[in-house]
Design an enzyme around this catalytic site. Sequence first.
Site, PDB file in Angstrom:
ATOM      1  N   GLY A   1       0.771  -1.232   0.000  1.00 37.36           N
ATOM      2  CA  GLY A   1       0.000   0.000   0.000  1.00 37.36           C
ATOM      3  C   GLY A   1       0.801   1.281   0.000  1.00 37.36           C
TER       4      GLY A   1
ATOM      5  N   LYS B   1       4.268   1.008  -4.635  1.00 34.53           N
ATOM      6  CA  LYS B   1       5.362   0.437  -5.426  1.00 34.53           C
ATOM      7  C   LYS B   1       4.922   0.171  -6.876  1.00 34.53           C
ATOM      8  CE  LYS B   1       5.898  -3.098  -2.717  1.00 34.53           C
ATOM      9  NZ  LYS B   1       4.846  -2.757  -1.731  1.00 34.53           N
ATOM     10  N   THR B   2       3.766  -0.459  -7.039  1.00 32.02           N
ATOM     11  CA  THR B   2       3.317  -0.818  -8.385  1.00 32.02           C
ATOM     12  C   THR B   2       2.958   0.419  -9.199  1.00 32.02           C
ATOM     13  OG1 THR B   2       2.480  -2.927  -7.541  1.00 32.02           O
ATOM     14  CG2 THR B   2       1.690  -2.224  -9.681  1.00 32.02           C
TER      15      THR B   2
ATOM     16  N   SER C   1      15.609  -9.047  18.063  1.00 32.00           N
ATOM     17  CA  SER C   1      15.636  -7.656  18.507  1.00 32.00           C
ATOM     18  C   SER C   1      14.752  -7.377  19.709  1.00 32.00           C
ATOM     19  CB  SER C   1      15.242  -6.731  17.352  1.00 32.00           C
ATOM     20  OG  SER C   1      13.935  -7.021  16.897  1.00 32.00           O
TER      21      SER C   1
ATOM     22  N   LYS D   1      10.377   0.622  12.465  1.00 27.61           N
ATOM     23  CA  LYS D   1      10.073   0.624  13.896  1.00 27.61           C
ATOM     24  C   LYS D   1       9.857   2.034  14.423  1.00 27.61           C
ATOM     25  CE  LYS D   1      12.570  -3.698  14.690  1.00 27.61           C
ATOM     26  NZ  LYS D   1      13.737  -4.348  15.298  1.00 27.61           N
TER      27      LYS D   1
END
Length: 615
Positions: free
Chosen positions: A177, A180-181, A497, A540
């Site tokens: 979302g 990219k495309t 992490s 993050k």
Amino acid sequence: MLETVDIKERLDKVLALLAQRIEVLKLSKQIGEQTQQSLSSQQREHILREQLRHIQKELGEGDEKSVEIGELRDAIEKAGMPKEAKDQATKELKRLERMPEAAAEYGMIRAYLDWLIDLPWSKLDTDTIDVGEARRILDEDHYGLPKIKRRILEYLAVRKLNPDGKSPILCFVGPPGVGKTSLGQSIARATGRKFVRLSLGGVHDEAEIRGHRRTYIGALPGNIIQSIRKAGTRNPVMMLDEVDKLGVGFHGDPSSALLEVLDPEQNSTFRDNYLGVAFDLSKVMFIATANVLDTIPGPVRDRMEIIELPGYTEDEKLEIARRYLLKRQLEANGLTAQQCEISEDAIRTIIRDYTREAGVRNLERLIGAVCRHVAMRVAEGGVERMRIDNAALPAILGPRRFENEVAMRTSVPGVATGLAWTPTGGDILFIEATRVPGSGKLILTGQLGEVMRESAQAALTLAKARAPDLGFDVTLFEKSDVHIHVPAGAIPKDGPSAGVAMFVALASLLTGRTARNDAAMTGEISLRGLVLPIGGVKEKVLAAARAGITTVLLPARNQKDLDDVPEAARAQVRFVWLERVDDAIAAALNPPSTREEAEAPAGGQTPGRRAARSL
């Protein structure tokens, strides 16, 4: 015979000749019948077609096959094929010319020649490179994304100065979302090239990339060659969508077939199994998209230039909604800007309280739901125009789906807020620890992976080793079991992490000091007490900003990754850099509280919030 005067003698001669002729005719008939039996239906058809061809020739009518062969020969000459392909096409054309139309191979050869002729062997779209116009188009189609826009403009500038250079192979990696495309379509528009999209999600057959050999019935070229034919040019923008979701089946590994396609040093001689001749892909601008890098095989990843797309901040989502999403949904629902107006505060509320995502897909869906509500009221004739503000959203979208959890996050000792990375962006999660009577066991729940379990064991060992510094009696563990839980146990979680968050949760439990409810942390720990670097810093930090966190604790060795974090997100949070776990204790825990709070059970609080899938 006429010289024979005697009638009887003359008749004898005539009878002898007739008898001889009759025998010859009988023999010819017998031979003809035997020959007729030996001729197959295919041979008879061939003879008949040959007779028909000669009849048509005598009548002055054209031979359809000869005309077809002639047209194919002219098309081969005009196709601009390289020598290897042209020789192969000419060879197949000669076979076709000698072959009857009813032959089984006739259609296969004809289809093969059609593919060779239709491919754009020498057709190249002219690059109309205007860097300023390209910048305007990219800014018009997409908000933000400065790094990607700069890389595209660099490519155009290099292309303008060196038209014969090799095209780059870019790979956009980011959560769903984020555009990219659609960015590939903008690149094609900015460069003036044709755009073709090839979806690789779920492809598990090597022949999908390289094609089938012509010996198989129904054989076709691979999707690469099919897309080139569809584009009609040898230098389109080709988007390889979802390259991280390639499968592997018993038909071969399609990702291995992509190695030749994505290597600028090799793809000038790409050989499709169906064509059997080399085709030059070096002028194609390949753009791959992926959600995660881990599932892309190393050799394929090595051939691409990785460009990461971060998730959007709240302000960026607001701008995207105002500039693009609202306009698109108004048009889709048959409304005008005068008929439906959504206030800026309402859009912010939708972003904060109804969506929690890295991209904007859910945001667009909810804006569409608001527009449909307005469209229904307008179509009923009840109103001519509506303005949607915060107060109207619960009636349209229902109650808030997400709430601010700052107050309930760490209200008791033993709870720490961690930061996680997921394929859909960053997220926050909670590490809960409690102590119950037992025999010194460590209990881990929450569907944790092996790496995360090891982090918990390391955190407990480190807490025992630091007992004098933290101010508790290590003999507590002899009569107690420690239970570490990560809520949302139905979601698998793994990764190293969480070490810092687990250590802080244990330190909070054992010292009775609550963790700060406005702070979140991430980092890997060692048994020496060092805080080691981790990945996914950008995602993050964005997740922390979305969740209302004001302080983020990060490993000091990750300071270099802060440049990738958007400026708006950096301005929202304060960063504390951790060299050792002592720094995390000092920054994350509140001042010491009463002993009663320290002994209160810390495992009963389960924040009602979905956890991330992986750390």
